[in-house]
Design an enzyme around this catalytic site. Structure first.
Site, PDB file in Angstrom:
ATOM      1  N   LYS B  59       0.835  -1.212   0.000  1.00 37.62           N
ATOM      2  CA  LYS B  59       0.000   0.000   0.000  1.00 37.62           C
ATOM      3  C   LYS B  59       0.868   1.260   0.000  1.00 37.62           C
ATOM      4  CE  LYS B  59      -3.609  -2.363   2.664  1.00 37.62           C
ATOM      5  NZ  LYS B  59      -4.226  -2.477   4.010  1.00 37.62           N
ATOM      6  N   CYS B  75      -0.453   0.659   6.137  1.00 38.97           N
ATOM      7  CA  CYS B  75      -0.785  -0.113   7.338  1.00 38.97           C
ATOM      8  C   CYS B  75      -1.604  -1.335   6.952  1.00 38.97           C
ATOM      9  CB  CYS B  75      -1.663   0.695   8.292  1.00 38.97           C
ATOM     10  SG  CYS B  75      -1.111   2.371   8.574  1.00 38.97           S
ATOM     11  N   ASP B  76      -1.488  -2.377   7.744  1.00 37.84           N
ATOM     12  CA  ASP B  76      -2.371  -3.517   7.567  1.00 37.84           C
ATOM     13  C   ASP B  76      -2.478  -4.274   8.882  1.00 37.84           C
ATOM     14  OD1 ASP B  76      -3.910  -4.993   5.388  1.00 37.84           O
ATOM     15  OD2 ASP B  76      -2.883  -6.622   6.427  1.00 37.84           O
ATOM     16  N   GLN B  77      -3.579  -5.006   9.023  1.00 37.61           N
ATOM     17  CA  GLN B  77      -3.779  -5.800  10.234  1.00 37.61           C
ATOM     18  C   GLN B  77      -4.290  -7.187   9.858  1.00 37.61           C
ATOM     19  OE1 GLN B  77      -7.078  -4.985  13.004  1.00 37.61           O
ATOM     20  NE2 GLN B  77      -5.551  -4.796  14.612  1.00 37.61           N
ATOM     21  N   ALA B 112       0.800  -4.005  11.111  1.00 36.99           N
ATOM     22  CA  ALA B 112       2.028  -3.582  10.449  1.00 36.99           C
ATOM     23  C   ALA B 112       1.931  -2.139   9.983  1.00 36.99           C
ATOM     24  CB  ALA B 112       2.293  -4.481   9.248  1.00 36.99           C
TER      25      ALA B 112
END
Lengths: 199, 199
Positions: B59, B75-77, B112
């Site tokens: 991203k 960001c990622d989860q 992250a």
């Protein structure tokens, strides 16, 4: 029908946390002279966590006397840095001194919750979190106080972690709800077990 | 003059966290086919934390290509329970299955954050939190989904900890911001060091 829950605290954040969790309650504030009581407990050499517990107990007890049959939740939060307690700052000047004292240091927040029913304590819990402030500049302190005084004057330690206060920290160890002033998971577990909220 | 910050995420909660912390930024969303990429990374046997990192990286990389000179935060989860990943639920029925699977178990959330500058990664962090769900009743699941579907459909795992989702849990170990989907303290520390926000 489940028992009525009464929050014996004037704190907006505690009410917001319970509301967000979908808990129904009313609020009744116990008027106690917190500063005088803290001074007296400190002179009796009570530990900071026990001072938080004693204040939460006193608030719940007072309100329970006025609301027999209800489940009454009293709460308190105490900030301790190297054995010294900090309260809500009474002026921007005092807040600046507090932040200079806390800067670069690790402090502890003790959040106590005590539940009374018909004048008797039936449950209690104290959560503790450790927070390390970064070494921010004097210029940042001045800017922070100018921008945030109207809200943080109501906060123990002069910061709100759900707002710009988070920028004061380099590390937070411990439960977020304990940092906000209410050990929410433990309170919810008790309320569920008691049948005040749905299982 | 400090560098421009761009958030490469459509998540409202991440934007809210940065705004609450007093950080100025704009938002630019990278359009990626997340489900297909996750399937591909899972088949390559990447660990869940590395999948979160790879998606955050992708991203940030995409948006950085379109905004040279800016500091871009991706960001990622990812939610992992006993090695199995859960994503955002696509229907109330799927959410019910997810919650039945997670009930009484401990799962992990990997959040992250990756920062790019002019097409190059310059910083990255993955925070992990452990969350234990209590053994709630089927009736509570049904009630929970009826009351909360419109908001929790946008949440990994089908819960929002800042709302009624907190009632699903008996224990939360780890940073609250990591649970919300953005390792905020670490991001703020980097932005401060970089001079994007005031020291």
């Amino acid at each position: 029908m489940s028992e009525e829950l009464v929050l014996a605290s004037a704190s907006r954040i505690r009410a917001d946390l319970l509301t967000a969790a979908g808990v129904k309650f009313s609020t009744k504030v116990a008027l106690i002279d917190e500063a005088t009581i803290i001074d007296s407990l400190v002179s009796e050499k009570l530990l900071p966590r026990d001072i938080a517990d004693a204040l939460a107990d006193l608030k719940a007890q007072r309100v329970s006397g006025q609301t027999p049959g209800a489940i009454v939740l009293g709460c308190d939060q105490i900030l301790e840095c190297a054995g010294v307690l900090s309260a809500k700052p009474t002026s921007p000047h005092e807040l600046k001194s507090q932040l200079i004292g806390l800067r670069g240091q690790t402090h502890q927040l003790h959040s106590a919750a005590v539940i009374y029913h018909s004048g008797q304590p039936i449950w209690r819990f104290v959560g503790t979190a450790k927070l390390k402030m970064r070494f921010f500049s004097d210029a940042y302190i001045d800017q922070y106080i100018t921008d945030n005084w109207s809200t943080v004057r109501h906060c123990v330690g002069g910061y709100a972690l759900e707002a710009e206060g988070v920028r004061l920290f380099s590390k937070i160890d411990g439960d977020y709800f304990t940092v906000l002033g209410l050990p929410l998971l433990e309170v919810l577990a008790f309320l569920t077990e008691r049948g005040v909220i749905q299982e």
